[in-house]
Design an enzyme around this catalytic site. Structure first.
Site, PDB file in Angstrom:
ATOM      1  N   LYS A  54       0.846  -1.206   0.000  1.00  0.00           N
ATOM      2  CA  LYS A  54       0.000   0.000   0.000  1.00  0.00           C
ATOM      3  C   LYS A  54       0.877   1.249   0.000  1.00  0.00           C
ATOM      4  O   LYS A  54       0.637   2.188  -0.766  1.00  0.00           O
ATOM      5  CB  LYS A  54      -0.925   0.001   1.233  1.00  0.00           C
ATOM      6  CG  LYS A  54      -2.055  -1.011   1.122  1.00  0.00           C
ATOM      7  CD  LYS A  54      -2.818  -1.186   2.428  1.00  0.00           C
ATOM      8  CE  LYS A  54      -3.803  -2.342   2.310  1.00  0.00           C
ATOM      9  NZ  LYS A  54      -4.481  -2.670   3.554  1.00  0.00           N
ATOM     10  N   GLN A  98      -4.386  -1.485   9.646  1.00  0.00           N
ATOM     11  CA  GLN A  98      -4.234  -2.829   9.074  1.00  0.00           C
ATOM     12  C   GLN A  98      -4.801  -3.871  10.038  1.00  0.00           C
ATOM     13  O   GLN A  98      -4.448  -3.899  11.213  1.00  0.00           O
ATOM     14  CB  GLN A  98      -2.741  -3.102   8.779  1.00  0.00           C
ATOM     15  CG  GLN A  98      -2.485  -4.407   8.055  1.00  0.00           C
ATOM     16  CD  GLN A  98      -3.114  -4.457   6.666  1.00  0.00           C
ATOM     17  OE1 GLN A  98      -3.022  -3.519   5.898  1.00  0.00           O
ATOM     18  NE2 GLN A  98      -3.772  -5.567   6.352  1.00  0.00           N
ATOM     19  N   ASP A 121     -11.131   3.140   3.407  1.00  0.00           N
ATOM     20  CA  ASP A 121     -11.518   1.728   3.238  1.00  0.00           C
ATOM     21  C   ASP A 121     -13.029   1.598   3.037  1.00  0.00           C
ATOM     22  O   ASP A 121     -13.509   0.580   2.542  1.00  0.00           O
ATOM     23  CB  ASP A 121     -11.138   0.932   4.497  1.00  0.00           C
ATOM     24  CG  ASP A 121      -9.880   0.098   4.293  1.00  0.00           C
ATOM     25  OD1 ASP A 121      -9.548  -0.194   3.138  1.00  0.00           O
ATOM     26  OD2 ASP A 121      -9.250  -0.256   5.307  1.00  0.00           O
TER      27      ASP A 121
END
Ligand code: NAP
Length: 302
Positions: A54, A98, A121
């Site tokens: 990422k 995460q 997200d």
């Protein structure tokens, strides 16, 4: 006849180039670039590799990227304080925590502490609600479903009036993609059916699909005879079915299989995504797009 392959690996490159170009235009005009922070708790090797990918992608497209690594024994209170700090930080447009988090931390509490306007997200209940309402309300569609819809659009598959069947009803794939496909608008306006383990006749529904989206996590669940000739088949499943030695690196790598019997299905479908190389590469790509959008919302540009 063999189906047209819809390759996430290629579409990813197109989108990342578009993002890079837009980032440099915004930087020239406003003196700002999108900022993305990734919070990693502990040293889980899989989590480290996801976060690294990422951050590398964010760097590639010209974002301000921050990797914030915290010890495995960080308290819930300290993690919440860290999120509050990034919520206030003007240089940060997207906050990612995460998962999984260690057991002593309440994951839901942590994710819900992220400012919904920085929740790239798209998992915060506020963004789930916005997605349900649709139209201009939507800020950050969750990344895997957004990637699926983008692939369908870029492959030129007609969605308006199409019969879409979604196999799976998870909160991260099945439910949001079904919701997105039924909205009015581009890449949607379809008639949507969701099937799951409670469905009486899975084959019956799959056979009706002009667009079949499969996210069950069961290797080869969808049989070739369940596919309508000419249908678009999007295989989201990623199943580890063994290991092999990579020809490139000489290292052990996982053998991956989708939820659809690809070799047989590609002789019947009109278009199909492979596994790997299909939906997989789209998730991080759409995360970059959401982070760029977050800055654009803040600057009031569209
Ligand atoms: P999940 O949370 O386990 O949900 C799976 C869904 O499939 C459930 O709704 C389940 O039904 C349904 N299902 C399972 N077996 C079935 C069967 N035999 N018949 C009908 N329905 C069945 O999984 P997920 O998180 O959505 O992920 C699904 C797959 O996509 C996994 O392989 C995952 O690795 C992959 N994935 C890939 C990406 C990516 O490529 N970027 C991202 C996310 C997920 P019930 O609700 O009735 O149990």
């Amino acid at each position: 006849m063999s189906a047209k392959l819809i390759l996430g690996t290629e579409i990813r490159e197109e989108i990342l180039e578009e993002i890079t170009a837009e980032v440099s235009q915004i930087k020239a005009k406003y003196g700002k670039v999108p900022g993305l922070v990734t919070i990693l708790v502990g040293e889980n090797p899989a989590s480290i590799s996801y976060v690294t990918l990422k951050i590398q992608t964010a760097h590639r497209v010209g974002f301000h990227e921050v990797q914030d690594s915290q010890p495995i024994d960080i308290s819930e209170e300290d993690l919440l304080a860290l999120i509050a700090k990034y919520n206030k930080d003007d240089s940060i447009n997207g906050i990612l925590v995460q998962l999984p988090l260690p057991k002593h931390i309440d994951e839901k509490k942590v994710l819900n502490a992220i400012d919904p306007d920085k929740d790239v997200d798209g998992f915060h209940p506020v963004n789930v609600g916005r997605l349900m309402i649709g139209g201009d309300e939507v800020k950050f569609p969750p990344c895997t479903p957004a990637g699926i819809q983008e692939m369908i659009i870029r492959a030129g598959v007609k969605t308006s009036g199409a019969e879409v069947v979604v196999v799976g009803r998870s909160n991260i794939v099945g439910k949001p993609i079904a919701n997105m496909m039924l909205q009015k608008g581009k890449g949607a306006n379809a008639t949507v059916t969701i099937v799951h383990t409670g469905t009486k006749d899975l084959a019956f529904h799959c056979k009706r699909a002009d667009i079949l989206i499969v996210a069950a996590g069961v290797p080869d669940l969808v049989k070739p005879e369940w596919i309508k000739p000419g249908a678009c088949v999007i295989d989201v499943g990623v199943n580890r079915v063994g290991e092999k030695i990579s020809e490139k690196t000489g290292k052990k790598i996982a053998i991956l299989k989708g939820d659809v019997d690809f070799e047989a299905a590609k002789e019947i479908a009109g278009s199909i995504t492979p596994v790997p190389g299909g939906v997989g590469p789209m998730t991080i790509t759409m995360l970059m797009l959401n982070t760029l959008k977050s800055l654009k919302f803040k600057l009031g540009i569209n």
